[in-house]
Every structure is written in structure tokens, then in C-alpha cells.
Design a protein around this motif. Structure first.
Motif, PDB file in Angstrom:
ATOM      1  N   VAL A 369       0.859  -1.180   0.000  1.00 49.59           N
ATOM      2  CA  VAL A 369       0.000   0.000   0.000  1.00 49.59           C
ATOM      3  C   VAL A 369       0.898   1.235   0.000  1.00 49.59           C
ATOM      4  N   ASN A 370       0.689   2.113  -0.954  1.00 46.58           N
ATOM      5  CA  ASN A 370       1.543   3.288  -1.109  1.00 46.58           C
ATOM      6  C   ASN A 370       0.932   4.465  -0.355  1.00 46.58           C
ATOM      7  N   PHE A 371       1.338   4.619   0.887  1.00 45.58           N
ATOM      8  CA  PHE A 371       0.843   5.742   1.685  1.00 45.58           C
ATOM      9  C   PHE A 371       1.481   7.033   1.186  1.00 45.58           C
ATOM     10  N   GLU A 372       0.674   8.069   1.114  1.00 38.43           N
ATOM     11  CA  GLU A 372       1.166   9.351   0.636  1.00 38.43           C
ATOM     12  C   GLU A 372       2.216   9.914   1.588  1.00 38.43           C
ATOM     13  N   THR A 373       2.816  11.015   1.195  1.00 38.18           N
ATOM     14  CA  THR A 373       3.975  11.577   1.903  1.00 38.18           C
ATOM     15  C   THR A 373       3.756  11.647   3.410  1.00 38.18           C
ATOM     16  N   VAL A 374       4.678  11.035   4.134  1.00 42.34           N
ATOM     17  CA  VAL A 374       4.629  11.031   5.593  1.00 42.34           C
ATOM     18  C   VAL A 374       5.931  11.622   6.122  1.00 42.34           C
ATOM     19  N   ARG A 375       5.824  12.561   7.025  1.00 45.58           N
ATOM     20  CA  ARG A 375       7.013  13.122   7.682  1.00 45.58           C
ATOM     21  C   ARG A 375       6.884  12.874   9.182  1.00 45.58           C
ATOM     22  N   LEU A 376       7.769  12.055   9.706  1.00 41.68           N
ATOM     23  CA  LEU A 376       7.721  11.669  11.110  1.00 41.68           C
ATOM     24  C   LEU A 376       8.943  12.183  11.829  1.00 41.68           C
ATOM     25  N   GLN A 377       8.814  12.296  13.145  1.00 41.02           N
ATOM     26  CA  GLN A 377       9.963  12.676  13.956  1.00 41.02           C
ATOM     27  C   GLN A 377      11.017  11.574  13.929  1.00 41.02           C
ATOM     28  N   ALA A 378      12.265  11.972  13.969  1.00 40.57           N
ATOM     29  CA  ALA A 378      13.353  10.996  13.976  1.00 40.57           C
ATOM     30  C   ALA A 378      13.781  10.701  15.405  1.00 40.57           C
ATOM     31  N   GLY A 379      13.984   9.424  15.693  1.00 41.55           N
ATOM     32  CA  GLY A 379      14.553   9.020  16.968  1.00 41.55           C
ATOM     33  C   GLY A 379      13.631   9.084  18.158  1.00 41.55           C
ATOM     34  N   LYS A 380      12.304   9.141  17.920  1.00 35.97           N
ATOM     35  CA  LYS A 380      11.371   9.206  19.045  1.00 35.97           C
ATOM     36  C   LYS A 380      10.149   8.348  18.739  1.00 35.97           C
ATOM     37  N   PRO A 381       9.706   7.522  19.691  1.00 39.21           N
ATOM     38  CA  PRO A 381       8.508   6.707  19.442  1.00 39.21           C
ATOM     39  C   PRO A 381       7.279   7.584  19.229  1.00 39.21           C
ATOM     40  N   ILE A 382       6.398   7.151  18.330  1.00 37.68           N
ATOM     41  CA  ILE A 382       5.142   7.859  18.101  1.00 37.68           C
ATOM     42  C   ILE A 382       3.989   6.894  18.346  1.00 37.68           C
ATOM     43  N   GLN A 383       2.848   7.447  18.667  1.00 33.08           N
ATOM     44  CA  GLN A 383       1.668   6.644  18.994  1.00 33.08           C
ATOM     45  C   GLN A 383       0.646   6.772  17.871  1.00 33.08           C
ATOM     46  N   LEU A 384       0.412   5.673  17.152  1.00 35.96           N
ATOM     47  CA  LEU A 384      -0.578   5.644  16.085  1.00 35.96           C
ATOM     48  C   LEU A 384      -1.944   5.285  16.648  1.00 35.96           C
ATOM     49  N   ALA A 385      -2.988   5.593  15.889  1.00 37.12           N
ATOM     50  CA  ALA A 385      -4.351   5.234  16.287  1.00 37.12           C
ATOM     51  C   ALA A 385      -5.135   4.849  15.048  1.00 37.12           C
ATOM     52  N   THR A 386      -6.128   3.993  15.218  1.00 35.88           N
ATOM     53  CA  THR A 386      -7.001   3.599  14.112  1.00 35.88           C
ATOM     54  C   THR A 386      -8.450   3.820  14.505  1.00 35.88           C
ATOM     55  N   SER A 387      -9.293   4.026  13.496  1.00 33.73           N
ATOM     56  CA  SER A 387     -10.727   4.132  13.753  1.00 33.73           C
ATOM     57  C   SER A 387     -11.268   2.762  14.138  1.00 33.73           C
ATOM     58  N   GLN A 388     -12.514   2.739  14.593  1.00 34.82           N
ATOM     59  CA  GLN A 388     -13.074   1.505  15.140  1.00 34.82           C
ATOM     60  C   GLN A 388     -13.124   0.386  14.106  1.00 34.82           C
ATOM     61  N   ASP A 389     -13.426   0.728  12.850  1.00 29.38           N
ATOM     62  CA  ASP A 389     -13.485  -0.282  11.797  1.00 29.38           C
ATOM     63  C   ASP A 389     -12.151  -0.459  11.090  1.00 29.38           C
ATOM     64  N   SER A 390     -11.091   0.196  11.603  1.00 29.41           N
ATOM     65  CA  SER A 390      -9.735   0.107  11.055  1.00 29.41           C
ATOM     66  C   SER A 390      -9.661   0.591   9.611  1.00 29.41           C
ATOM     67  N   ALA A 391     -10.608   1.444   9.195  1.00 31.00           N
ATOM     68  CA  ALA A 391     -10.570   1.989   7.838  1.00 31.00           C
ATOM     69  C   ALA A 391      -9.593   3.145   7.733  1.00 31.00           C
TER      70      ALA A 391
END
Length: 467
Positions: A369-391
Motif C-alpha cells: 500500500v503506497n501511503f502518501e507523503t509522511v514526515r515523522l519525527q526521527a529518533g522518538k517513538p510515536i503513537q498511532l491510532a485507528t478508527s473503530q473499523d480500522s478503515a
């Protein structure tokens, strides 16, 4: 929404489909809340957020000033603007001034899954504390070998009370609340472990992501990891779903075979003799041997190419399993130094490559799956979240939060409101609200418009048309 209500009244929509559509519509209209405000007591960046899994009422936050706070998100403590804005101040906060409080930044704060009477905090001071919510006292403490990056407990567990801890040490440790001791030490990563995630389909399966770019699956009942994700193994798109009638037919067939209705079956002794000359049955091509897993037999010594596979080129900073446990989302940042910044000492002059991937858990393949441009912090854990139906998956992207369609990778929404980098997200399925925390010390609430707001907008639109 009115169309769905009309279809439900006429019986076109079934109750479950109606509920799903209404929730999906509410999620698509998320915006920064104009009626709910979380008053943060933290004086440094907010690293962790979680709403309790039992009542969906209490929000727990952990911050870099070594403080943790609890808020009631359903009952306001004060009102402003003539009662239009509900203020939610913390019910209590524990910080450095507490007798047994953490001394350095809290990197992870989670609720005990089955009761709001306990919560757990992990800190850079090498300690994991188990707190009694009612007395705000530490009832258990675990000394870790390094900084604690992430902690997790299984929401499905009925036979264990284990806290999985990812630290700057190469080993993953499982802390048992029941005994107050370490029950497991999981060895396999070759660098620190930044994120841990329990499976949402089995209480025994743990997923870990390390700074070595590896994502490992562990069955805590057995020695060694049973799966290491390999970025070179891929499949295009999601696995096709099994139709209900096919699943029913398969179940009936297996039931009939197990009850001995196969009249053409040969005696077992004759089958073993025909399978091989020496009486041993050969394994089918492409299948694992019947006795023991190949990966588990090759794991000791970590000499196999399977065990040294990597899921990303860089540190895995975030993991999130879908609700059904069939897929896993992973986030990674890979730091690099440009030619223009090689002579500089400022780390901000360097950059990082960020990537989000979706994995099929059963096959262990990257779904491409080709997710569009993502810019994340380097060297630090991040917390992801999903909707209830995981859509949708909510991803902290620098000062914004992006909602991506899990199956297409397209950006569905972008939430802008923080002034500095965002570290954590939590989606409340009960209220269809999104909570985000960042380096600006603020906790923002993103909620759907209320019914009276929609009616006011509709009336205003009618007045504008008439005028």
C-alpha cells in the motif's frame, strides 16, 4: 446523515449497517472541538495518551516533565462562554513531587485493561510504576536495564497480567503484576526496542519493533520469535475475504470428514506405507513440517537469514494492529545527513526518511500500500491510532496529524492545530473523538459537529439563500 435515517425508517438499512454508516460519517467530519477543552497541567511535551478500555471515560496522559494526569472526558469540571465550552481539568496529577514519582520523562502511560483502578507508567529513569488510581500510590515497581520507550498490556488477556516493555536494551521484558517479577526475557533484536504491541486476536502474541529495523512476532508460550517480517516479501493489496457461504461449506465438509464419512479412506498403516518407503510421511511442498516450526528450529544462535530479515531501513517507531488482528501498521524514520549539513553540529540540519507500511499478519507480507507523503519525527517513538473499523489510521506528522485510508494509502484528512510536533494520538470509539498531544504541552480534542451546530449551520444557510 438524514438519508441514512430515512433509509433506516423505510427498512432499507439494517441496524448494524446504519450504525456503521453514522459512525463513518461522524469520523469524516472530525474538526477541532469548539465545545470541549482539555486543560493540561503538563509543563513539557506530552508523550502518551489513552482512554480507558472499560468505560471510555477517563483519559490518561504522560509527559516529559515526569508527570501523569487523569481527566474525566464525559463530565466537565467547569464551563466557559456562557456554558458553551466545557472545561475538563485533571482529576489528579502525579509528578516529581510525589514520594515515589518518576524523576525523568514519562514515555508511556497506559490503563490496566480491565479496570480503571490501576494504571502503568514507564519512564526514562529506567522504572515502570504500577499506580493505584484511588490512592495515587505506587503499588509495584520494576527496575529496567535502560530507558523505557513503550509499555503495553493485552486487552484480551484472561490468564496473565503481563506488561510488555520496550527499552533501549536489546531484550524485551515481560513484567508480571501478579508476582511482581519478570516472567519472560525475549532475545532477538540487535538494538533497542522502541515500540511494543499486543495482538488484537490472541492474548499470547506480542509484536515488537526495534531500532535495528526488525519487526518480530513472539508467542510468549514458546521460546524464540516465530515470525520476522521481511520487506522483500510482498503481496499486492489485501487478502480476499472468504464469503460466508464458502466458510459454511468448508466447516460442514471438515465436520463430515472428521466424523468418518469418507468411505474411500485407506487404513492409516497403509497410508504411512504408501507415503514413503521407510514409513515416514513427507511434508507437502510449501508447507511447514508437521513437527515443530522451521523458524523456531533455526532461531537458536540467530544464524539463519530468516532471523536477520528487516522490515524497514531505519528504526521502527510505531506499531498498530487492526481491530481484527489480520493486519499490522508500522511507522519508521531513517535519519540521514546531507552534504550541506555534514559540517554542522546541529542535529536539526539533518533529515529523515519516513515510511508507513501495512503488513498481512498471516502471510507476513508487505501489502505494498503506497501511503502518501509522511514526515515523522526521527529518533522518538510515536503513537498511532485507528478508527473503530480500522478503515483509517491517524499518524502524527510533524505539527499535524494525518488520517490515511488504510487500504488505498490516500490522505483522508489533515488535522492542524498544534504549534509544535505531535507525539501521540488516541481515537475514542465510544465518542468518535480523536485526542492528540504534542511538544506544545497541549491536548487537543477533535470531535464531530454536534446536532445543534448542524441545525444552526442549516438555518443560517437557508437565511442566506432567502436574503
Amino acid at each position: 446523515m438524514w438519508k441514512e435515517i430515512g433509509d433506516r425508517e423505510r427498512g432499507i438499512l439494517r441496524p448494524k449497517s446504519f450504525t456503521t454508516r453514522i459512525k463513518s460519517n461522524r469520523i469524516r467530519t472530525l474538526q477541532i472541538s469548539n465545545h470541549k477543552d482539555i486543560v493540561s497541567p503538563h509543563r513539557a511535551s506530552i508523550n502518551s495518551l489513552q482512554v480507558d478500555l472499560t468505560e471510555g471515560r477517563y483519559l490518561l496522559s504522560g509527559a516529559a516533565d515526569a508527570s501523569a494526569a487523569v481527566y474525566d472526558v464525559q463530565r466537565a469540571t467547569d464551563y466557559e462562554g456562557g456554558g458553551l465550552i466545557a472545561k475538563h481539568k485533571c482529576l489528579f496529577v502525579v509528578d516529581k513531587q510525589h514520594e515515589h514519582g518518576h524523576k525523568y520523562a514519562i514515555s508511556s502511560a497506559i490503563w490496566y485493561p480491565v479496570d480503571t483502578g490501576l494504571f502503568i507508567t514507564g519512564s526514562h529513569d529506567h522504572h515502570i510504576n504500577v499506580w493505584d488510581t484511588n490512592t495515587t500510590q505506587v503499588v509495584m515497581n520494576f527496575k529496567m536495564p535502560g530507558k523505557v520507550y513503550r509499555t503495553a498490556m493485552s486487552s484480551l488477556a484472561t490468564t496473565h497480567m503481563l506488561i510488555a516493555a520496550g527499552t533501549e536494551d536489546v531484550q524485551v521484558r515481560l513484567c508480571d503484576i501478579a508476582s511482581g517479577a519478570f516472567s519472560h526475557t525475549l532475545s532477538g533484536h540487535r538494538d533497542g526496542v522502541m515500540t511494543v504491541e499486543w495482538s488484537t486476536s490472541s492474548e499470547w502474541v506480542l509484536v515488537t519493533g526495534g531500532c535495528d529495523g526488525a519487526i518480530r512476532f513472539w508467542d510468549i508460550r514458546r521460546a524464540g520469535c516465530f515470525l520476522v517480517l521481511d520487506q522483500s516479501h510482498s503481496q499486492l493489496g489485501r487478502r480476499p475475504t472468504i464469503p460466508e457461504h464458502s466458510a459454511t461449506n468448508k466447516a460442514l465438509t471438515s465436520k463430515s470428514l472428521s466424523s468418518g464419512q469418507n468411505l474411500n479412506a485407506k487404513p492409516r498403516a497403509q497410508q504411512r506405507k504408501l507415503a514413503n518407503g521407510n514409513g515416514t510421511k513427507q511434508s507437502p511442498v510449501g508447507r511447514m513440517p508437521a513437527k515443530g516450526s522451521l523458524r523456531q528450529r533455526l532461531h537458536p544462535g540467530m544464524l539463519s537469514s530468516l532471523d536477520r530479515a528487516t522490515a524497514h531501513y531505519g528504526a521502527v517507531t510505531g506499531l498498530k494492529a487492526t481491530e481484527d488482528g489480520m493486519y499490522l501498521l508500522s511507522a519508521v524514520t531513517r535519519s540521514y545527513v546531507t552534504k550541506d549539513s555534514m559540517h554542522l553540529l546541529d542535529p536539526e540540519a539533518a533529515g529523515s526518511d519516513s515510511r508507513l507500511r501495512l503488513w498481512d499478519v498471516e502471510s507476513g507480507c508487505n501489502t505494498l500500500v503506497n501511503f502518501e507523503t509522511v514526515r515523522l519525527q526521527a529518533g522518538k517513538p510515536i503513537q498511532l491510532a485507528t478508527s473503530q473499523d480500522s478503515a483509517l489510521v491517524f499518524v502524527p506528522c510533524m505539527t499535524a496529524v494525518k488520517a490515511f485510508d488504510v487500504w488505498s494509502g490516500n490522505t483522508s484528512q489533515t488535522f492542524r492545530g498544534h504549534y509544535e510536533y505531535v507525539n501521540s494520538c488516541w481515537f475514542s470509539s465510544q465518542e468518535q473523538e480523536l485526542y492528540t498531544g504534542g511538544n506544545d504541552k497541549q491536548i487537543l480534542v477533535w470531535s464531530p459537529p454536534r446536532m445543534k451546530d448542524l441545525l444552526r449551520i442549516g438555518i443560517t444557510g437557508v437565511i442566506d439563500i432567502c436574503s
